[in-house]
Motif scaffolding. Structure first.
Motif, PDB file in Angstrom:
ATOM      1  N   UNK A 131       8.750  56.429  36.282  1.00 39.60           N
ATOM      2  CA  UNK A 131       9.292  56.927  34.988  1.00 39.60           C
ATOM      3  C   UNK A 131      10.471  56.223  34.155  1.00 39.60           C
ATOM      4  N   UNK A 132      10.706  54.915  35.011  1.00 39.82           N
ATOM      5  CA  UNK A 132      11.813  54.296  34.466  1.00 39.82           C
ATOM      6  C   UNK A 132      11.499  53.276  33.566  1.00 39.82           C
ATOM      7  N   UNK A 133      12.063  52.860  32.396  1.00 40.23           N
ATOM      8  CA  UNK A 133      11.877  52.086  31.273  1.00 40.23           C
ATOM      9  C   UNK A 133      13.071  51.529  31.016  1.00 40.23           C
ATOM     10  N   UNK A 134      13.248  50.059  31.323  1.00 36.96           N
ATOM     11  CA  UNK A 134      12.090  49.213  32.033  1.00 36.96           C
ATOM     12  C   UNK A 134      11.823  49.419  33.368  1.00 36.96           C
ATOM     13  N   UNK A 135      10.794  49.087  33.908  1.00 38.67           N
ATOM     14  CA  UNK A 135      10.333  49.251  35.178  1.00 38.67           C
ATOM     15  C   UNK A 135      11.114  48.455  36.281  1.00 38.67           C
ATOM     16  N   UNK A 136      11.540  48.970  37.305  1.00 42.71           N
ATOM     17  CA  UNK A 136      12.201  48.497  38.128  1.00 42.71           C
ATOM     18  C   UNK A 136      11.970  48.906  39.512  1.00 42.71           C
ATOM     19  N   UNK A 137      12.283  47.982  40.709  1.00 44.86           N
ATOM     20  CA  UNK A 137      11.973  48.444  41.911  1.00 44.86           C
ATOM     21  C   UNK A 137      13.174  48.189  42.745  1.00 44.86           C
ATOM     22  N   UNK A 138      13.100  48.880  43.690  1.00 42.35           N
ATOM     23  CA  UNK A 138      14.004  48.755  44.814  1.00 42.35           C
ATOM     24  C   UNK A 138      13.482  48.109  46.124  1.00 42.35           C
ATOM     25  N   UNK A 139      14.035  46.895  46.582  1.00 41.57           N
ATOM     26  CA  UNK A 139      13.385  46.207  47.683  1.00 41.57           C
ATOM     27  C   UNK A 139      14.763  45.840  48.701  1.00 41.57           C
ATOM     28  N   UNK A 140      14.263  45.875  49.959  1.00 37.30           N
ATOM     29  CA  UNK A 140      15.146  45.782  51.036  1.00 37.30           C
ATOM     30  C   UNK A 140      15.532  44.114  51.052  1.00 37.30           C
ATOM     31  N   UNK A 141      16.625  43.881  51.214  1.00 35.68           N
ATOM     32  CA  UNK A 141      17.071  42.309  51.256  1.00 35.68           C
ATOM     33  C   UNK A 141      18.215  41.971  52.249  1.00 35.68           C
ATOM     34  N   UNK A 176      22.622  45.720  42.307  1.00 35.35           N
ATOM     35  CA  UNK A 176      22.733  46.391  43.749  1.00 35.35           C
ATOM     36  C   UNK A 176      21.430  47.496  43.511  1.00 35.35           C
ATOM     37  N   UNK A 177      21.211  47.807  44.818  1.00 36.96           N
ATOM     38  CA  UNK A 177      20.129  48.954  44.862  1.00 36.96           C
ATOM     39  C   UNK A 177      20.573  50.326  44.335  1.00 36.96           C
ATOM     40  N   UNK A 178      19.911  50.716  43.430  1.00 33.76           N
ATOM     41  CA  UNK A 178      20.080  51.940  42.669  1.00 33.76           C
ATOM     42  C   UNK A 178      19.792  53.131  43.794  1.00 33.76           C
ATOM     43  N   UNK A 179      20.628  53.936  43.998  1.00 31.17           N
ATOM     44  CA  UNK A 179      20.442  55.053  44.866  1.00 31.17           C
ATOM     45  C   UNK A 179      20.237  54.760  46.434  1.00 31.17           C
ATOM     46  N   UNK A 180      20.651  53.673  46.540  1.00 27.14           N
ATOM     47  CA  UNK A 180      20.463  52.792  47.945  1.00 27.14           C
ATOM     48  C   UNK A 180      21.532  52.263  48.575  1.00 27.14           C
ATOM     49  N   UNK A 181      21.570  51.749  49.882  1.00 27.57           N
ATOM     50  CA  UNK A 181      22.729  51.045  50.291  1.00 27.57           C
ATOM     51  C   UNK A 181      22.797  49.868  49.689  1.00 27.57           C
ATOM     52  N   UNK A 238      18.284  45.828  46.843  1.00 31.13           N
ATOM     53  CA  UNK A 238      18.353  45.338  45.413  1.00 31.13           C
ATOM     54  C   UNK A 238      17.554  46.037  44.577  1.00 31.13           C
ATOM     55  N   UNK A 239      18.018  46.403  43.336  1.00 31.15           N
ATOM     56  CA  UNK A 239      17.203  46.739  42.266  1.00 31.15           C
ATOM     57  C   UNK A 239      16.688  45.618  41.512  1.00 31.15           C
TER      58      UNK A 239
END
Length: 117
Positions: free
Chosen positions: A42-52, A69-74, A79-80
């Motif tokens: 549901x996010x616009x613009x589309x974004x992903x959270x990926x481990x790094x 920085x990762x949104x709602x993540x460590x 990373x977002x």
């Protein structure tokens, strides 16, 4: 890369499943039950959270406007990334890196199960 290409790329990896464990709009990809990618549909613009890797995460944030920085993540290990702001080549590299980081932490037993697939 669009959401369908992202989804197809993740699902083509060995041992990957997709789930909606949090709600009906947060798509989560797991390898052998361990999360490596999330996407809020549901996010616009589309974004992903990926481990790094922690050091690489900082470097990526400093060199790419589409990585934060990762949104709602460590913030240290996630990373977002904004799909529209990054090249498909970089996105696939970051997805691979996330997947590989998670797999590298598997027990010998879990690695053997993945290899057997």
């Amino acid at each position: 890369m669009n959401i369908e290409e992202f989804r197809d790329y993740c699902l083509a990896k060995k041992g990957v499943t997709e789930t909606f464990p949090f709600d009906e709009v947060t798509l989560v990809f797991k390898v052998m039950g361990k999360m490596f990618a999330l996407c809020g549909l549901d996010h616009v613009p589309l974004r992903l959270n990926l481990k790094c890797d922690a050091d690489r995460a900082i470097e990526l944030r400093e060199t790419h406007d589409g990585i934060i920085e990762g949104w709602h993540m460590s913030k240290k290990h996630w990373n977002t990334v904004y799909l529209a702001q990054l090249s498909p080549k970089l996105l696939t590299e970051l997805i691979d890196h996330s997947y590989d980081l998670v797999v590298s932490k598997f027990t010998k037993k879990l690695k053997a199960e993945l290899d057997a697939m």
